[in-house]
Design a protein around this motif. Structure first.
Motif, PDB file in Angstrom:
ATOM      1  N   GLU A 170       0.832  -1.207   0.000  1.00  0.00           N
ATOM      2  CA  GLU A 170       0.000   0.000   0.000  1.00  0.00           C
ATOM      3  C   GLU A 170       0.865   1.255   0.000  1.00  0.00           C
ATOM      4  O   GLU A 170       0.519   2.266  -0.620  1.00  0.00           O
ATOM      5  N   LEU A 171       2.008   1.186   0.683  1.00  0.00           N
ATOM      6  CA  LEU A 171       2.940   2.309   0.685  1.00  0.00           C
ATOM      7  C   LEU A 171       3.584   2.462  -0.694  1.00  0.00           C
ATOM      8  O   LEU A 171       3.706   3.579  -1.215  1.00  0.00           O
ATOM      9  N   GLU A 172       3.990   1.347  -1.293  1.00  0.00           N
ATOM     10  CA  GLU A 172       4.629   1.389  -2.613  1.00  0.00           C
ATOM     11  C   GLU A 172       3.681   1.923  -3.677  1.00  0.00           C
ATOM     12  O   GLU A 172       4.094   2.628  -4.600  1.00  0.00           O
ATOM     13  N   SER A 173       2.400   1.580  -3.558  1.00  0.00           N
ATOM     14  CA  SER A 173       1.421   2.016  -4.559  1.00  0.00           C
ATOM     15  C   SER A 173       0.989   3.464  -4.366  1.00  0.00           C
ATOM     16  O   SER A 173       0.314   4.032  -5.222  1.00  0.00           O
ATOM     17  N   VAL A 178       4.357   7.972   3.884  1.00  0.00           N
ATOM     18  CA  VAL A 178       5.304   7.603   4.944  1.00  0.00           C
ATOM     19  C   VAL A 178       4.734   8.001   6.302  1.00  0.00           C
ATOM     20  O   VAL A 178       4.838   7.246   7.276  1.00  0.00           O
ATOM     21  N   GLY A 179       4.122   9.180   6.393  1.00  0.00           N
ATOM     22  CA  GLY A 179       3.520   9.615   7.652  1.00  0.00           C
ATOM     23  C   GLY A 179       2.447   8.654   8.127  1.00  0.00           C
ATOM     24  O   GLY A 179       2.361   8.328   9.317  1.00  0.00           O
ATOM     25  N   HIS A 180       1.603   8.185   7.197  1.00  0.00           N
ATOM     26  CA  HIS A 180       0.593   7.179   7.542  1.00  0.00           C
ATOM     27  C   HIS A 180       1.267   5.896   8.042  1.00  0.00           C
ATOM     28  O   HIS A 180       0.829   5.298   9.029  1.00  0.00           O
ATOM     29  N   ALA A 181       2.310   5.476   7.345  1.00  0.00           N
ATOM     30  CA  ALA A 181       2.997   4.232   7.695  1.00  0.00           C
ATOM     31  C   ALA A 181       3.604   4.293   9.088  1.00  0.00           C
ATOM     32  O   ALA A 181       3.556   3.319   9.844  1.00  0.00           O
ATOM     33  N   ILE A 182       4.167   5.447   9.465  1.00  0.00           N
ATOM     34  CA  ILE A 182       4.728   5.605  10.807  1.00  0.00           C
ATOM     35  C   ILE A 182       3.621   5.483  11.852  1.00  0.00           C
ATOM     36  O   ILE A 182       3.805   4.888  12.918  1.00  0.00           O
ATOM     37  N   LEU A 196      -5.559  -0.945  10.624  1.00  0.00           N
ATOM     38  CA  LEU A 196      -5.456   0.516  10.623  1.00  0.00           C
ATOM     39  C   LEU A 196      -5.139   1.042   9.224  1.00  0.00           C
ATOM     40  O   LEU A 196      -5.702   2.055   8.796  1.00  0.00           O
ATOM     41  N   SER A 197      -4.266   0.354   8.510  1.00  0.00           N
ATOM     42  CA  SER A 197      -3.924   0.790   7.160  1.00  0.00           C
ATOM     43  C   SER A 197      -5.158   0.786   6.254  1.00  0.00           C
ATOM     44  O   SER A 197      -5.371   1.712   5.468  1.00  0.00           O
ATOM     45  N   ARG A 198      -5.979  -0.261   6.381  1.00  0.00           N
ATOM     46  CA  ARG A 198      -7.211  -0.331   5.568  1.00  0.00           C
ATOM     47  C   ARG A 198      -8.154   0.813   5.929  1.00  0.00           C
ATOM     48  O   ARG A 198      -8.785   1.420   5.048  1.00  0.00           O
ATOM     49  N   GLU A 209      -5.100  12.429  11.400  1.00  0.00           N
ATOM     50  CA  GLU A 209      -6.244  11.571  11.720  1.00  0.00           C
ATOM     51  C   GLU A 209      -5.796  10.136  11.936  1.00  0.00           C
ATOM     52  O   GLU A 209      -6.327   9.431  12.807  1.00  0.00           O
ATOM     53  N   ALA A 210      -4.810   9.687  11.165  1.00  0.00           N
ATOM     54  CA  ALA A 210      -4.278   8.333  11.332  1.00  0.00           C
ATOM     55  C   ALA A 210      -3.592   8.183  12.690  1.00  0.00           C
ATOM     56  O   ALA A 210      -3.721   7.148  13.357  1.00  0.00           O
TER      57      ALA A 210
END
Length: 282
Positions: A170-173, A178-182, A196-198, A209-210
């Motif tokens: 999901e990060l690659e696409s 990056v902020g969401h991933a952290i 959480l990612s979904r 918000e994440a």
């Protein structure tokens, strides 16, 4: 002229220790040049390459490639995108500047060239940092100093490698940043991270918000009541207390725990040992 504003950037690495003093430009056969095996960038946008190739057909290569000689061929140090576009443009020769650099400098220059153009995908950047740390034993602080980045930036990018495979995709696409991933990494467990990612993607959450959603998820887990012992557990505990005639406590955590007996004197301890069937040599 070297621009000091770049600090530990590409110009700093290309000091007089690595650039030939005469700065003689050469023209080399394009087929006699090979790619950098340490190139951190794994994907080259075809549309962007085609646009650059069209520009090269009209203007030529305005900035020479940086190369080093390896046996009978020349290996790219910086400028692989120009080299690929030049091949598409049908050029037979390209201008180069030959440097004398070791593998470490080769990797540093390739990494910094991409960072300065912001060309690297997040996980490409993360893997480039990891490769330098693994191969040369840098600490995060030392690597940050080498390439002119903050140590916290290095640390956060390396953390991305801990993401579940699905979240990495999901990060690659570009579905998350990056902020969401952290923020995703701040919650425990792969399942919760994927959940959480979904939610971030489905709800179109901002990074802030994440982060809020991650805090709520962690609080919900912390507030979850501890399951109370069942009837069979209570019956076992009562039988142990009746058998040993003392206070017995069982504390459990998952599938493990502790079984504790109280005793009030040496004689009481010996009584418990005998009841347990343990023989002690006198």
């Amino acid at each position: 002229m070297v621009r000091k504003a770049l600090g530990k950037g590409l110009e700093s690495l290309l000091s007089n220790d690595f650039v030939p003093s005469k700065h003689i430009l050469l023209e080399l056969e394009i087929d006699g040049i090979i790619a950098n095996p340490y190139q951190p960038r794994k994907e080259f946008n075809e549309e962007s390459l085609n646009e650059l190739a069209e520009s090269i057909k009209v203007e030529g290569i305005l900035q020479p490639l940086l190369v080093r000689k390896v046996k009978d061929v020349y290996q790219i140090v910086a400028g692989e995108r120009r080299w690929r576009a030049a091949k598409k443009a049908g050029l037979e020769k390209v201008p180069v500047l030959v440097l004398e650099v070791d593998d470490l400098k080769l990797q540093q220059i390739a990494l910094i060239e991409n960072l300065q153009r912001e060309d690297l995908a997040p996980l490409e950047e993360s893997n480039a940092y990891k490769n330098l740390i693994d191969k040369y034993g840098f600490t995060q602080a030392e690597l940050a100093e080498q390439i002119g980045k903050k140590r916290s930036t290095i640390a956060n990018m390396l953390r991305l490698l801990q993401l579940p495979d699905q979240v990495k995709k999901e990060l690659e696409s570009g579905s998350i940043t990056v902020g969401h991933a952290i923020a995703v990494l701040s919650v425990d467990g792969l399942d919760q991270q994927e959940t959480l990612s979904r939610e971030i993607i489905n709800s179109g959450m901002s990074v802030r918000e994440a982060e809020t959603a991650a805090r709520k998820m962690k609080k919900t887990k912390a507030d979850k009541p501890v399951p109370q012992p069942g009837r069979a557990y209570e019956q076992l505990l009562q039988k142990l207390r009746n058998h040993f005639k003392t206070k017995v406590e069982i504390s459990s955590k998952g599938h493990a725990g502790k079984l504790a007996f109280d005793y009030y004197s040496d004689d009481d301890l010996n009584r418990l040992i005998i009841l347990m069937g343990i023989k002690i040599d006198s």
